[in-house]
Design a protein around this motif. Structure first.
Motif, PDB file in Angstrom:
ATOM      1  N   HIS A 287       0.857  -1.192   0.000  1.00 29.49           N
ATOM      2  CA  HIS A 287       0.000   0.000   0.000  1.00 29.49           C
ATOM      3  C   HIS A 287       0.892   1.241   0.000  1.00 29.49           C
TER       4      HIS A 287
ATOM      5  N   GLU B 285       2.408   4.941  -0.299  1.00 28.78           N
ATOM      6  CA  GLU B 285       1.834   6.219   0.098  1.00 28.78           C
ATOM      7  C   GLU B 285       1.416   7.020  -1.125  1.00 28.78           C
ATOM      8  N   GLU B 286       0.496   7.904  -0.896  1.00 25.66           N
ATOM      9  CA  GLU B 286      -0.102   8.678  -1.968  1.00 25.66           C
ATOM     10  C   GLU B 286       0.925   9.573  -2.662  1.00 25.66           C
ATOM     11  N   VAL B 287       0.870   9.589  -3.997  1.00 25.07           N
ATOM     12  CA  VAL B 287       1.713  10.470  -4.790  1.00 25.07           C
ATOM     13  C   VAL B 287       0.941  11.759  -5.055  1.00 25.07           C
ATOM     14  N   SER B 288       1.597  12.882  -4.851  1.00 29.20           N
ATOM     15  CA  SER B 288       0.947  14.170  -5.071  1.00 29.20           C
ATOM     16  C   SER B 288       1.901  15.105  -5.792  1.00 29.20           C
TER      17      SER B 288
ATOM     18  N   GLN C  98       6.003  11.729  -2.398  1.00 35.88           N
ATOM     19  CA  GLN C  98       5.417  10.459  -1.979  1.00 35.88           C
ATOM     20  C   GLN C  98       5.918  10.173  -0.571  1.00 35.88           C
TER      21      GLN C  98
ATOM     22  N   ARG D 102      -1.482  21.674  -3.875  1.00 35.97           N
ATOM     23  CA  ARG D 102      -1.314  20.229  -3.941  1.00 35.97           C
ATOM     24  C   ARG D 102      -2.366  19.627  -4.855  1.00 35.97           C
TER      25      ARG D 102
ATOM     26  N   VAL E 244      -3.582  15.754  -6.374  1.00 32.26           N
ATOM     27  CA  VAL E 244      -3.472  14.300  -6.304  1.00 32.26           C
ATOM     28  C   VAL E 244      -3.916  13.732  -7.645  1.00 32.26           C
TER      29      VAL E 244
ATOM     30  N   GLU F 206      -5.409  11.454 -10.545  1.00 38.22           N
ATOM     31  CA  GLU F 206      -6.597  10.601 -10.460  1.00 38.22           C
ATOM     32  C   GLU F 206      -6.228   9.144 -10.268  1.00 38.22           C
ATOM     33  N   ASN F 207      -5.227   8.646 -10.985  1.00 37.80           N
ATOM     34  CA  ASN F 207      -4.912   7.220 -10.893  1.00 37.80           C
ATOM     35  C   ASN F 207      -4.082   6.884  -9.658  1.00 37.80           C
ATOM     36  N   GLU F 208      -3.843   7.879  -8.799  1.00 37.99           N
ATOM     37  CA  GLU F 208      -3.127   7.623  -7.556  1.00 37.99           C
ATOM     38  C   GLU F 208      -4.048   7.675  -6.353  1.00 37.99           C
ATOM     39  N   LYS F 209      -5.307   8.066  -6.563  1.00 33.71           N
ATOM     40  CA  LYS F 209      -6.221   8.203  -5.431  1.00 33.71           C
ATOM     41  C   LYS F 209      -6.607   6.838  -4.891  1.00 33.71           C
TER      42      LYS F 209
END
Length: 661
Positions: A535, A537-540, A552, A654, A656, A658-661
């Motif tokens: 899992h 971490e979110e990429v922004s 990230q 910032r 985020v 779409e394909n990283e949400k």
């Protein structure tokens, strides 16, 4: 494992300091404010009652006593932290107002303005012209004014500005600058433009801290006039008086990569060298008992003056406090001095005085390094016994370097994400050079006015500083100097610390319990790493400082420049506009789709014209754009409903993908 860490666990002061720190951490994590104080007072009262009950029972209640102590001092720590934050917080006037203040720190020149910490004494009430007391510290910027000259330490001034509570820092770096300032006792920030401030006099009230800071400035001026300049002057100033503003970014990175950044931050090493110099100077006073007492008082006074001269940094205060306890214990008791007890007492006293110091990186690194050295000292002593003096010195220096790096490893990886590969080699070379640099700098400051001798001392001082810089830059240039970047979460940092403690316990006592502890923590650490891999971490995407950044977790990278200045991360497209290159493009059948236009200084065209080339949903404007252009671009965005954001209002923007949400 308890037998290994008994040097700490057996001292009640360690438990008190641990309870105090736990209460401070809890208050900060939960966000307690003044409304919680009645409950904290009640907790302290309950803890005191339970201690009295447990102490009055002959059959003993060890568990009850421990719990009562933890409750009493935990609630005390939380209450002290809340009170400290309440003394700092202040509701400033909603707009511009006139303030009276005193400059409390030596002003520093930034790129466009001057900066200093000033103590705001009062604010003028516009209704009746009276002054209302404030008594808060503010980080003030002021633009130069040719009619007023320069402000200096201790000057009184009057200024008109809008003061605001420190805002949270850029989320890009994961560093909350506003919270950092609040913990430093800074209640607000503001800028006074040219013509909106003036010097009104000089504060005549005597202040020891101000006089020490003035002495520091005189020393710096003496070294500067003696011929020191550039990086050599910056290193001498950092190592001797804790003045680090002159260090260039390149030099800081070199020392960090070489594993010698602790050299630039005053710590126990520098205090120990100063003690050696002062003890040598005062050696004749050791002959009689009363002269020894006089020498100890003078030595402690000089050390605390040095701590004040360097700005009362946490590491220096910790070292001076421990040495003070050593001197006092030597004079009043015959029992052996215990470093673990002194370290615990220093932590307890520091947290009582300023609870927010618990969250300073210097506090955490300093106490972790010293605790690791104390834990490993018996093993180092056995390792070096029976060897020659030279070999013993090298082995002890290497062993203490390894112990200190191991103790600070979890927090270094958590805060900085890198680990210096050649720290041991660097310290074996640089630490002996520091033992020469510090006494030389003090001597040069004393003899700087002597013709010939002062110039020679300055040349020697500059040569030593240049050699240190050369070593740091050389090691920085080696391949793999910082190894692979490793970013730890808070939980992983705690697990790494627990793993290191278990390894130390197993090396001392080859017991099955220690081995089980090490294996269990290692499995938990591996589990957290596996979870982060499964899992991620979110990429922004972040827009700030005229560039596009990708973040990230705690890893932040600046995207390389492209000819078109169009960047793609996942399904997110950002176009950075800082010139007129798109003015020459003709509108085509299909417009280029971008999620955001990042408009920076250098672009003075029309957003309407850009809309013929791009299909965008929002516009983010960087700092430094004129008000006239901002008003025009805002009017151009209103008819189409495009979101218009002025970046200084947020610090960074910032996105985020779409394909990283």
């Amino acid at each position: 494992m308890a037998t290994v860490f008994r040097p700490f666990l057996t001292y009640p002061i360690f438990r008190l300091a641990l309870s105090l720190a736990a209460g401070i951490f809890f208050a900060d994590a939960v966000g307690l404010d003044g409304r919680a104080l009645p409950y904290l007072w009640a907790g302290m009262l309950l803890g005191g009652i339970l201690m009295a009950v447990a102490g009055g029972r002959k059959d003993g209640h060890g568990g009850l006593t421990v719990g009562a102590v933890a409750l009493l001092f935990g609630a005390t720590g939380a209450a002290l932290y809340v009170l400290e934050q309440r003394r700092t917080a202040y509701e400033w006037e909603p707009g511009e107002a006139v303030y009276r203040a005193v400059v409390r720190e030596t002003p520093r020149r930034t790129r466009k303005a001057w900066q200093s910490v000033v103590e705001v004494e009062a604010v003028r009430q516009p209704a009746d012209g009276t002054w209302r007391a404030v008594k808060r510290r503010v980080l003030l910027y002021w633009l130069p004014d040719s009619l007023q000259g320069d402000l200096a330490l201790g000057d009184r001034c009057c200024f008109r500005a809008r003061l605001d509570r420190p805002e949270g820092g850029r989320e890009l770096g994961g560093f909350d600058y506003g919270r950092y300032l609040m913990r430093k006792g800074i209640a607000g920030t503001g800028t006074a433009f040219a013509g909106n401030w003036r010097k009104t006099g000089v504060d005549e009230e005597f202040s020891l801290s101000r006089e020490l800071l003035r002495l520091r400035e005189r020393w710096l001026s003496g070294w500067r006039e003696g011929g020191l300049k550039g990086d050599e002057l910056a290193v001498v100033a950092a190592v001797t008086v804790g003045e680090r503003t002159g260090l260039s970014r390149e030099l800081r990175e070199a020392y960090t990569a070489a594993g010698a950044s602790h050299i630039l931050a005053l710590s126990g090493l520098h205090v120990g060298l100063l003690v050696a110099v002062l003890a040598a100077v005062g050696y004749p006073l050791r002959r009689y008992r009363w002269t020894r007492t006089l020498g100890d008082v003078g030595l402690l006074g000089a050390l605390w003056a040095f701590a004040g001269l360097t700005g009362l940094g946490v590491s220096v205060v910790r070292a001076v406090t421990m040495f003070t306890l050593y001197v006092v214990a030597r004079r009043v008791t015959e029992s052996r001095y215990r470093g673990a007890m002194a370290l615990s007492a220093a932590a307890f006293l520091l947290l009582l005085h300023r609870p927010s110091s618990l969250f300073e990186v210097g506090f955490q690194l300093s106490f972790s390094a010293v605790a690791a050295i104390l834990l490993c000292r018996p093993w180092l002593r056995r390792w070096t016994d029976g060897r020659s003096a030279a070999v013993r010195y090298v082995l002890q220096l290497a062993g203490m370097s390894v112990a200190a790096q191991a103790g600070t490893l979890p927090w270094v990886l958590y805060y900085f994400g890198v680990f210096p590969s050649y720290f041991l080699l660097t310290n074996l070379v640089v630490v002996p050079m520091v033992t020469v640099l510090l006494p030389s700098a003090l001597g040069a400051a004393v003899v700087s006015a002597v013709p010939g001798v002062g110039a020679l001392a300055m040349e020697c001082l500059g040569a030593v500083a240049k050699g240190m810089n050369t070593v740091a830059r050389t090691v920085h240039g080696w391949e793999g100097a910082q190894g692979a970047p490793v970013s730890l979460s808070g939980l992983q940092a705690v697990l790494v610390a627990a793993l290191l403690l278990g390894i130390v316990a197993f090396c001392y006592r080859r017991q099955a319990r220690a081995a089980v502890w090490v294996l269990s923590v290692a499995v938990a650490l591996a589990g957290t790493g596996l979870y982060r891999r499964i899992h991620p971490e979110e990429v922004s995407v972040h827009l700030c400082q005229g560039a596009v950044w990708v973040k990230q977790g705690r890893k932040v990278e600046r995207m390389p420049s492209t000819p078109t200045h169009i960047y793609k991360v996942g399904d997110c497209r950002v176009c950075l506009v800082n010139d007129r290159q798109w003015d020459r493009r003709r509108a085509g059948a299909d417009r280029l789709r971008v999620d955001c236009l990042y408009v920076c200084r250098g672009f003075r065209g029309s957003l309407t014209q850009l809309a013929e080339v791009f299909d965008f949903r929002r516009v983010v404007v960087d700092d430094g754009v004129s008000d006239r252009l901002l008003a025009r671009w805002r009017r151009e965005c209103e008819p189409s409903g495009v979101m218009f954001l002025l970046l200084p209002e947020k610090g960074s923007w910032r996105i985020v993908p779409e394909n990283e949400k």
